[in-house]
Every structure is written in structure tokens, then in C-alpha cells.
Design a protein around this motif. Structure first.
Motif, PDB file in Angstrom:
ATOM      1  N   ALA A  19       0.835  -1.205   0.000  1.00  0.00           N
ATOM      2  CA  ALA A  19       0.000   0.000   0.000  1.00  0.00           C
ATOM      3  C   ALA A  19       0.869   1.254   0.000  1.00  0.00           C
ATOM      4  CB  ALA A  19      -0.929  -0.005   1.212  1.00  0.00           C
ATOM      5  N   ASP A  20       1.953   1.233   0.773  1.00  0.00           N
ATOM      6  CA  ASP A  20       2.854   2.391   0.818  1.00  0.00           C
ATOM      7  C   ASP A  20       3.534   2.620  -0.528  1.00  0.00           C
ATOM      8  OD1 ASP A  20       2.188   2.767   3.444  1.00  0.00           O
ATOM      9  OD2 ASP A  20       4.025   1.869   4.262  1.00  0.00           O
ATOM     10  N   GLU A  21       4.001   1.537  -1.155  1.00  0.00           N
ATOM     11  CA  GLU A  21       4.683   1.687  -2.441  1.00  0.00           C
ATOM     12  C   GLU A  21       3.712   2.157  -3.526  1.00  0.00           C
ATOM     13  OE1 GLU A  21       7.709   1.852  -2.883  1.00  0.00           O
ATOM     14  OE2 GLU A  21       8.542   0.872  -1.108  1.00  0.00           O
ATOM     15  N   LEU A  22       2.457   1.712  -3.462  1.00  0.00           N
ATOM     16  CA  LEU A  22       1.459   2.188  -4.424  1.00  0.00           C
ATOM     17  C   LEU A  22       1.262   3.690  -4.276  1.00  0.00           C
ATOM     18  CD1 LEU A  22      -0.749   1.804  -6.545  1.00  0.00           C
ATOM     19  CD2 LEU A  22      -2.332   1.212  -4.682  1.00  0.00           C
ATOM     20  N   TRP A  23       1.135   4.159  -3.031  1.00  0.00           N
ATOM     21  CA  TRP A  23       0.954   5.587  -2.806  1.00  0.00           C
ATOM     22  C   TRP A  23       2.177   6.373  -3.278  1.00  0.00           C
ATOM     23  CZ3 TRP A  23      -0.972   9.977  -2.847  1.00  0.00           C
ATOM     24  CH2 TRP A  23      -0.486  11.057  -2.110  1.00  0.00           C
ATOM     25  N   ARG A  24       3.374   5.873  -3.010  1.00  0.00           N
ATOM     26  CA  ARG A  24       4.579   6.573  -3.458  1.00  0.00           C
ATOM     27  C   ARG A  24       4.646   6.642  -4.974  1.00  0.00           C
ATOM     28  NH1 ARG A  24       7.909   2.933   0.762  1.00  0.00           N
ATOM     29  NH2 ARG A  24       7.551   4.193   2.644  1.00  0.00           N
ATOM     30  N   PHE A  25       4.232   5.555  -5.630  1.00  0.00           N
ATOM     31  CA  PHE A  25       4.242   5.546  -7.095  1.00  0.00           C
ATOM     32  C   PHE A  25       3.263   6.579  -7.645  1.00  0.00           C
ATOM     33  CE2 PHE A  25       2.161   3.938 -10.978  1.00  0.00           C
ATOM     34  CZ  PHE A  25       3.238   4.006 -11.850  1.00  0.00           C
ATOM     35  N   VAL A  26       2.034   6.566  -7.132  1.00  0.00           N
ATOM     36  CA  VAL A  26       1.023   7.506  -7.622  1.00  0.00           C
ATOM     37  C   VAL A  26       1.455   8.941  -7.344  1.00  0.00           C
ATOM     38  CG1 VAL A  26      -1.351   8.301  -7.331  1.00  0.00           C
ATOM     39  CG2 VAL A  26      -0.863   5.847  -7.422  1.00  0.00           C
ATOM     40  N   ARG A  27       1.940   9.199  -6.146  1.00  0.00           N
ATOM     41  CA  ARG A  27       2.389  10.549  -5.798  1.00  0.00           C
ATOM     42  C   ARG A  27       3.528  10.994  -6.704  1.00  0.00           C
ATOM     43  NH1 ARG A  27       4.449  10.898   0.093  1.00  0.00           N
ATOM     44  NH2 ARG A  27       6.097   9.642  -0.840  1.00  0.00           N
ATOM     45  N   GLY A  28       4.478  10.088  -6.957  1.00  0.00           N
ATOM     46  CA  GLY A  28       5.604  10.429  -7.819  1.00  0.00           C
ATOM     47  C   GLY A  28       5.178  10.722  -9.244  1.00  0.00           C
ATOM     48  N   GLU A  29       4.262   9.895  -9.776  1.00  0.00           N
ATOM     49  CA  GLU A  29       3.801  10.100 -11.146  1.00  0.00           C
ATOM     50  C   GLU A  29       3.004  11.395 -11.278  1.00  0.00           C
ATOM     51  OE1 GLU A  29       4.326   8.016 -14.049  1.00  0.00           O
ATOM     52  OE2 GLU A  29       5.945   7.550 -12.645  1.00  0.00           O
ATOM     53  N   LEU A  30       2.096  11.641 -10.334  1.00  0.00           N
ATOM     54  CA  LEU A  30       1.277  12.849 -10.407  1.00  0.00           C
ATOM     55  C   LEU A  30       2.128  14.107 -10.231  1.00  0.00           C
ATOM     56  CD1 LEU A  30      -1.904  11.762  -8.411  1.00  0.00           C
ATOM     57  CD2 LEU A  30      -1.657  12.022 -10.882  1.00  0.00           C
ATOM     58  N   THR A  31       3.117  14.029  -9.365  1.00  0.00           N
ATOM     59  CA  THR A  31       4.014  15.175  -9.193  1.00  0.00           C
ATOM     60  C   THR A  31       4.763  15.463 -10.480  1.00  0.00           C
ATOM     61  OG1 THR A  31       4.275  14.704  -6.834  1.00  0.00           O
ATOM     62  CG2 THR A  31       5.957  16.078  -7.869  1.00  0.00           C
ATOM     63  N   ALA A  32       5.219  14.403 -11.160  1.00  0.00           N
ATOM     64  CA  ALA A  32       5.928  14.587 -12.428  1.00  0.00           C
ATOM     65  C   ALA A  32       5.005  15.163 -13.494  1.00  0.00           C
ATOM     66  CB  ALA A  32       6.512  13.251 -12.887  1.00  0.00           C
ATOM     67  N   TRP A  33       3.762  14.683 -13.550  1.00  0.00           N
ATOM     68  CA  TRP A  33       2.816  15.194 -14.551  1.00  0.00           C
ATOM     69  C   TRP A  33       2.521  16.673 -14.318  1.00  0.00           C
ATOM     70  CZ3 TRP A  33      -1.178  10.606 -14.193  1.00  0.00           C
ATOM     71  CH2 TRP A  33      -0.609   9.479 -14.802  1.00  0.00           C
ATOM     72  N   ARG A  34       2.398  17.045 -13.045  1.00  0.00           N
ATOM     73  CA  ARG A  34       2.074  18.444 -12.743  1.00  0.00           C
ATOM     74  C   ARG A  34       3.219  19.375 -13.121  1.00  0.00           C
ATOM     75  NH1 ARG A  34       0.052  17.940  -6.650  1.00  0.00           N
ATOM     76  NH2 ARG A  34      -0.093  20.221  -6.780  1.00  0.00           N
ATOM     77  N   LYS A  35       4.421  18.843 -13.204  1.00  0.00           N
ATOM     78  CA  LYS A  35       5.564  19.657 -13.608  1.00  0.00           C
ATOM     79  C   LYS A  35       5.698  19.730 -15.127  1.00  0.00           C
ATOM     80  CE  LYS A  35       8.359  18.745  -9.478  1.00  0.00           C
ATOM     81  NZ  LYS A  35       9.600  18.117  -8.947  1.00  0.00           N
ATOM     82  N   ASP A  36       4.998  18.830 -15.813  1.00  0.00           N
ATOM     83  CA  ASP A  36       5.092  18.787 -17.268  1.00  0.00           C
ATOM     84  C   ASP A  36       4.374  19.985 -17.887  1.00  0.00           C
ATOM     85  OD1 ASP A  36       5.824  16.894 -19.627  1.00  0.00           O
ATOM     86  OD2 ASP A  36       3.783  17.608 -20.059  1.00  0.00           O
ATOM     87  N   ASP A  37       4.928  20.518 -18.953  1.00  0.00           N
ATOM     88  CA  ASP A  37       4.356  21.711 -19.588  1.00  0.00           C
ATOM     89  C   ASP A  37       2.911  21.506 -20.008  1.00  0.00           C
ATOM     90  OD1 ASP A  37       7.446  22.672 -21.252  1.00  0.00           O
ATOM     91  OD2 ASP A  37       6.659  23.148 -19.257  1.00  0.00           O
ATOM     92  N   SER A  38       2.583  20.295 -20.476  1.00  0.00           N
ATOM     93  CA  SER A  38       1.243  20.054 -21.009  1.00  0.00           C
ATOM     94  C   SER A  38       0.170  20.028 -19.925  1.00  0.00           C
ATOM     95  CB  SER A  38       1.225  18.723 -21.770  1.00  0.00           C
ATOM     96  OG  SER A  38       1.514  17.652 -20.890  1.00  0.00           O
ATOM     97  N   SER A  39       0.564  19.957 -18.653  1.00  0.00           N
ATOM     98  CA  SER A  39      -0.427  19.849 -17.581  1.00  0.00           C
ATOM     99  C   SER A  39      -0.538  21.122 -16.756  1.00  0.00           C
ATOM    100  CB  SER A  39      -0.067  18.685 -16.655  1.00  0.00           C
ATOM    101  OG  SER A  39       1.146  18.953 -15.982  1.00  0.00           O
ATOM    102  N   LYS A  40       0.054  22.218 -17.238  1.00  0.00           N
ATOM    103  CA  LYS A  40       0.041  23.442 -16.451  1.00  0.00           C
ATOM    104  C   LYS A  40      -1.219  24.275 -16.640  1.00  0.00           C
ATOM    105  CE  LYS A  40       5.005  23.943 -15.738  1.00  0.00           C
ATOM    106  NZ  LYS A  40       6.208  24.750 -15.962  1.00  0.00           N
ATOM    107  N   ALA A  41      -2.077  23.868 -17.568  1.00  0.00           N
ATOM    108  CA  ALA A  41      -3.352  24.569 -17.702  1.00  0.00           C
ATOM    109  C   ALA A  41      -4.120  24.427 -16.397  1.00  0.00           C
ATOM    110  CB  ALA A  41      -4.149  23.988 -18.860  1.00  0.00           C
ATOM    111  N   PRO A  42      -4.728  25.491 -15.886  1.00  0.00           N
ATOM    112  CA  PRO A  42      -5.389  25.451 -14.569  1.00  0.00           C
ATOM    113  C   PRO A  42      -6.361  24.299 -14.382  1.00  0.00           C
ATOM    114  CG  PRO A  42      -5.224  27.703 -15.341  1.00  0.00           C
ATOM    115  CD  PRO A  42      -4.749  26.846 -16.472  1.00  0.00           C
ATOM    116  N   PRO A  43      -7.261  23.994 -15.341  1.00  0.00           N
ATOM    117  CA  PRO A  43      -8.197  22.883 -15.108  1.00  0.00           C
ATOM    118  C   PRO A  43      -7.486  21.543 -14.923  1.00  0.00           C
ATOM    119  CG  PRO A  43      -8.945  24.265 -16.917  1.00  0.00           C
ATOM    120  CD  PRO A  43      -7.543  24.675 -16.620  1.00  0.00           C
ATOM    121  N   VAL A  44      -6.444  21.307 -15.733  1.00  0.00           N
ATOM    122  CA  VAL A  44      -5.710  20.047 -15.627  1.00  0.00           C
ATOM    123  C   VAL A  44      -4.962  19.983 -14.303  1.00  0.00           C
ATOM    124  CG1 VAL A  44      -3.892  18.630 -16.641  1.00  0.00           C
ATOM    125  CG2 VAL A  44      -5.483  19.872 -18.128  1.00  0.00           C
ATOM    126  N   ALA A  45      -4.330  21.072 -13.929  1.00  0.00           N
ATOM    127  CA  ALA A  45      -3.575  21.103 -12.681  1.00  0.00           C
ATOM    128  C   ALA A  45      -4.487  20.850 -11.485  1.00  0.00           C
ATOM    129  CB  ALA A  45      -2.865  22.443 -12.533  1.00  0.00           C
TER     130      ALA A  45
END
Length: 532
Positions: A19-45
Motif C-alpha cells: 500500500a505504501d509503495e502504491l501511494w509513493r508511485f502515484v504521488r511520484g507520477e502525479l508530481t511529475a505530470w504536474r511539472k510537465d508543460d502540457s499539464s500546467k493549464a489550470p483545469p488540468v492542474a
């Protein structure tokens, strides 16, 4: 009294790790996506942030359910009894080892408290010595005169390691049995022959008239320990052996951390989430038994700062380590994990009690305290900024500094969760002591950098649970049963290590492996009953 099976206990803890590793994976992926240029639009963020918050809460619920399962399964009484019996057995075995009836004839291992490093590092040096003494069945004699923190020695602060044997004398003395094959030979005038074992900084020097010495080169210091050439380099029959620091010991004894004694391995594997840490913790606890004056000071400090439970311990290491051994981590990064801890506690309890959340803050930088109070006014921060001032490099080797670091370690060990950098020995010591106070506190930590390790340890290895096919060149393949030497957990769902079979290094999903227990045959001390 009924007992849980080994399979049940392993599965229960593995579910929590998954359960901990699943949460770390999801948190890591979502954090990376939020830093990506394509996800900086306010609704997506906003959607990504909402998704991360929702998954975090799901994780808190799952962890709460697993914690409640542990309470409801009916085996908590057995776990508590087993933990108490194992800890008592280790204490009595160490007492037996350290208090021989005849010091004059007892086999001894001499440990010199001369390692040039901070308190946590020096404590781990002595713990390594005591572990090897336990493995070789020798009474440990600690030579701590002129200790950098207290010139009068270890016993001025902590209880003596022995009540019957503190004399390093004996009929025969030698260095730790080190092979002299494959060494370099240097001829120095006048007729001085130096055998240098490369690349370790240990030299065996013979000078006329047949005077043999062991020289340890420690930073800029040179310590000369006379030994008799007749017993060089020492055998199992030598009465007194002198142990070098773990960095250069050769041959390496099998008892080094992360080893677990064979006669306790099955019991520890069933009881504790990290048996090797539990085993090391028993030696650390024995060494840190305070003198009464220190115990009085520790009790008074805990009362003065009003340390209570639940409380999260934060250790923020700055000054000399940042940029060399550790990266800089802002207080916000620590507090993110504090928030997650209290969210889990709230889910387990079915709601909060409305009280202010407690954080014990320890740091070697006094400015961290005000920074934390200003940025997180909804938390109650406990601690003493004046202790931080004594941890400055300029005043580190003083009595005030020693008492300060011991106080912080003690207070941190009394908390319910640690948020720190495991690159810091102070936090690792607090984590080790925490294991001696609870049945299983193996996962009561969040490290912002390293996984737990013991400097100079034997390899930390894992076993692959599932197959893995690399998604790109940064990953390695796994087959069930492969042995992996883990280098670290990236805390984003991936670990890094070497597949021993393929001899390749790379990333792999952390949940696809489990730790491999390093079982070593230690003395079984039949003179000490298993249960009193």
C-alpha cells in the motif's frame, strides 16, 4: 496462548508495504505530470491535485484498515510477550558476555573510541565492536580515555559496559586476524620495513629491534597499538584482540550488520518488520544506558518541553552535511509527511480529537525553528533551539553538544513517527532506539533520502517476488527468485539496485521485491536460559 503463523505475519506486513509503495508511485507520477508543460493549464492542474489528494486519503484508509486488522486479529498479547522475551534474552546474553567471572582469563575484544566523526558515527562504531564481540564470544573492553566528547571517557556519560572486566590486559595480544598476503612491500632507511595492505589505510610496520606495531591512519591522527610479533596477526586462541574500525577490518567478520543470529531468525522474522534493525538496536540500547545524572536531565527535558503522544519527530540536518553527504530539504517537504501521518491517525481513530498536532523538532540549524512556526501555525512545535546552537561545527565536541545530541536522540525516539534523512546517523540512532520501545516500529519513519543502512554493513539484498520487463534503458529485468543488491529506494515506487544474476544495475518497481534476511550462525549462549 495461540500464536500467529509466520506466513500470516509476513503477509500482513507485506500488504502494508505494498500500500505504501502504491501511494509513493502515484504521488511520484502525479508530481511529475504536474511539472510537465502540457499539464500546467489550470483545469488540468486542479484535477491532478484533486486526484492526488483523493489517492492519499484512500491510502490513509487502507493503512487504517490494516492497523485495525492487527488489533482485531487477537494476537497483540502474543506479540507483546514475544517482543519482551526476545529483548530480555538479548539483554541477559550481553550481560553474561560482558561480565565474565574471571577477567584475567577471559577472552577479550578491545575497541578504541578513536574514530574521527560525530556522536552518531562513534556510537555506531562501538555498537559494531559490541556486535563482533557478541559474535566471537569475547568480552568487549572499550578504551575511551581522551574521547573527543568527554576526556574522562564513555563511563562518565553512560553506564560501564562491564561490572567485572574493564582491563584490556592478557597473556597474549594481537590485532584482528588480518591476512598479510598480497600486500605491498616498501623498504625505508634505516632498515625499516613497511607492509602496506592496499587500498586500506592499515599498515603493519616492523622496526628494529623486532618491535611490531599496528598503525591505524584515521584522518590526520595516527594511533599506535603495540602488539607482540609472536601472535601477529592473531588467532582464535589469542586472549586479547584489538578490532580496527569497520571501514578497514579485514577479513570482514560474518557478524557485521545486517546479520541476524540463526537461533533467533525465525522468531524475529515473525515478530518484526526489519529483524536486522531490531538486532542492532539491542546493542545500541545497551550502550546508551545513561548514568543517573544524564537520566535525570533527560527526564527533566521531556517534562519541560511537554513531549506527549501522538507526536511526530522531525530531524532537519543542515550545516556541514548539506552539499556533501546530503541534499537540502525545505521544511515544507518534512511537513508534507507529518500531515500524512496525522491524516492516517485520524482515519484509524475514525475522526480527530481537535487538539493541535504535535511535532518534536530537532536540528543543527536554530533558524529552522522559527521557519517552521511561521509557516505552520496550526502545529505545536516542541524542542529547544539552544540545543541546535551546540551542534554547530565550531562547538560540536563539547559536553554541551554531547548532551544536546543525546537529548535530541532520546526525544526523537519517544515519538510515534520519524521524518528525517537517513543519511544522518542521529536519525538512524533514534530509529534504532525506537525499535526497543515498541513491538514493531519498523515502518515508523519517512526518510527523505536513503533507506536505513549501517555504515560498513554487509550487502543489503532482496529477493524478486515477481518478474519485471524493463520499460526503458534505466530499468533492469527481474525473474522470480533473483537476488537484488539494493542501493536505495527513490520513494516514487521505484528502487535502484543490481540484479546479481544479470550483473546489471538499474531501476525496478519496489513492490516486486522483498528484503532477504541475512542469517548468520552466532554463538547460542547455552549458559543463558531462553526464558526466566
Amino acid at each position: 496462548m495461540s500464536e500467529p503463523s509466520l506466513e500470516y505475519e509476513l503477509a500482513r506486513r507485506q500488504s502494508r508495504r505494498d500500500a505504501d509503495e502504491l501511494w509513493r508511485f502515484v504521488r511520484g507520477e502525479l508530481t511529475a505530470w504536474r511539472k510537465d508543460d502540457s499539464s500546467k493549464a489550470p483545469p488540468v492542474a486542479r484535477r491532478l491535485e484533486k486526484l492526488q489528494d483523493s489517492v492519499r486519503q484512500y491510502h490513509a484508509v487502507i493503512r487504517g484498515d490494516l492497523a485495525n486488522l492487527t488489533v482485531a486479529d487477537g494476537w497483540e498479547t502474543w506479540r507483546r510477550r514475544e517482543a519482551d522475551q526476545l529483548a530480555d534474552l538479548m539483554r541477559r546474553r550481553i550481560d553474561f558476555l560482558q561480565n565474565p567471572p574471571d577477567c584475567a582469563t577471559a577472552k577479550k575484544l578491545v575497541c578504541n573510541l578513536n574514530k574521527v566523526c560525530g556522536f552518531g558515527c562513534q556510537l555506531h562504531h562501538v555498537a559494531y565492536c559490541l556486535t563482533v564481540a557478541y559474535g566471537t564470544g569475547r568480552t568487549l573492553v572499550l578504551n575511551s580515555r581522551n574521547w573527543r566528547y568527554n576526556r574522562a571517557g564513555w563511563e562518565q556519560v553512560f553506564q560501564p559496559l562491564s561490572g567485572t572486566c574493564q582491563d584490556a590486559g592478557g597473556r597474549s595480544k594481537a590485532a584482528w586476524p588480518a591476512p598479510v598476503l598480497g600486500v605491498g612491500l616498501i623498504q625505508r632507511p634505516p632498515a625499516c620495513v613497511c607492509l602496506i595492505q592496499l587500498p586500506a589505510t592499515v599498515c603493519l610496520i616492523q622496526r628494529p629491534p623486532a618491535c611490531v606495531c599496528l598503525i591505524q591512519l584515521l584522518s590526520s591522527q595516527i594511533i599506535i597499538l603495540p602488539i607482540t610479533g609472536r601472535h601477529l596477526p592473531g588467532t582464535a586462541d589469542t586472549q586479547v584482540l584489538t578490532l580496527p574500525i569497520i571501514d578497514v577490518v579485514s577479513p570482514r567478520p560474518p557478524y557485521l550488520p545486517l546479520a541476524v543470529p540463526a537461533d533467533l531468525a525465525d522468531r524475529l522474522a515473525r515478530l518484526h518488520g526489519d529483524p536486522s534493525v531490531w538486532f542492532t538496536a539491542q546493542f545500541v540500547r545497551y550502550l546508551m544506558r545513561p548514568q543517573q545524572h544524564l537520566q535525570n536531565d533527560l527526564d527533566a527535558f521531556v517534562k519541560r518541553v511537554q513531549l506527549r503522544n501522538p507526536c511526530v519527530g522531525i530531524h532537519v540536518r543542515r550545516t556541514d552535511k548539506v552539499g556533501t553527504e546530503a541534499a537540502f530539504h525545505p521544511i515544507e517537504e518534512y511537513m508534507q509527511h507529518v500531515h500524512e501521518f496525522y491524516e492516517r491517525r485520524q482515519m484509524e481513530a475514525g475522526g480527530g480529537d481537535g487538539s493541535r498536532r504535535c511535532v518534536y523538532l530537532a536540528s543543527d540549524d536554530p533558524s529552522v525553528f522559527q521557519d517552521a512556526v511561521n509557516k505552520f501555525p496550526d502545529y505545536t512545535f516542541l524542542g529547544d533551539p539552544s540545543v541546535s546552537k551546540t551542534a554547530a561545527v565550531s562547538s560540536r565536541y563539547t559536553d554541551a553538544s554531547l548532551r544536546g545530541v543525546i537529548t535530541d536522540i532520546h526525544a526523537l525516539s519517544l515519538t510515534d513517527h520519524l521524518v528525517c534523512t537517513f543519511s544522518s546517523q542521529v536519525c538512524r540512532v533514534a530509529y534504532e532506539l525506537m525499535q526497543t520501545m515498541h513491538v514493531d516500529a519498523a515502518d515508523w519513519f519517512t526518510s527523505l533520502d536513503d533507506i536505513y543502512y549501517y555504515g560498513g554493513q554487509s550487502p543489503h539484498e532482496q529477493t524478486a517476488r515477481f518478474a519485471h520487463q524493463p520499460a526503458d534503458g534505466s530499468e533492469i529485468a527481474l525473474s522470480p527468485g533473483d537476488t537484488v543488491g539494493i542501493a536505495g529506494n527513490h520513494w516514487n515506487g521505484y528502487s535502484k539496485g543490481e540484479n546479481r544474476r544479470l550483473k546489471k544495475v538499474g531501476l525496478y518497481p519496489a513492490y516486486k521485491t522483498r528484503d532477504k534476511l541475512r542469517v548468520v550462525e552466532f554463538p547460542r549462549y547455552p549458559e543463558v536460559p531462553l526464558v526466566l
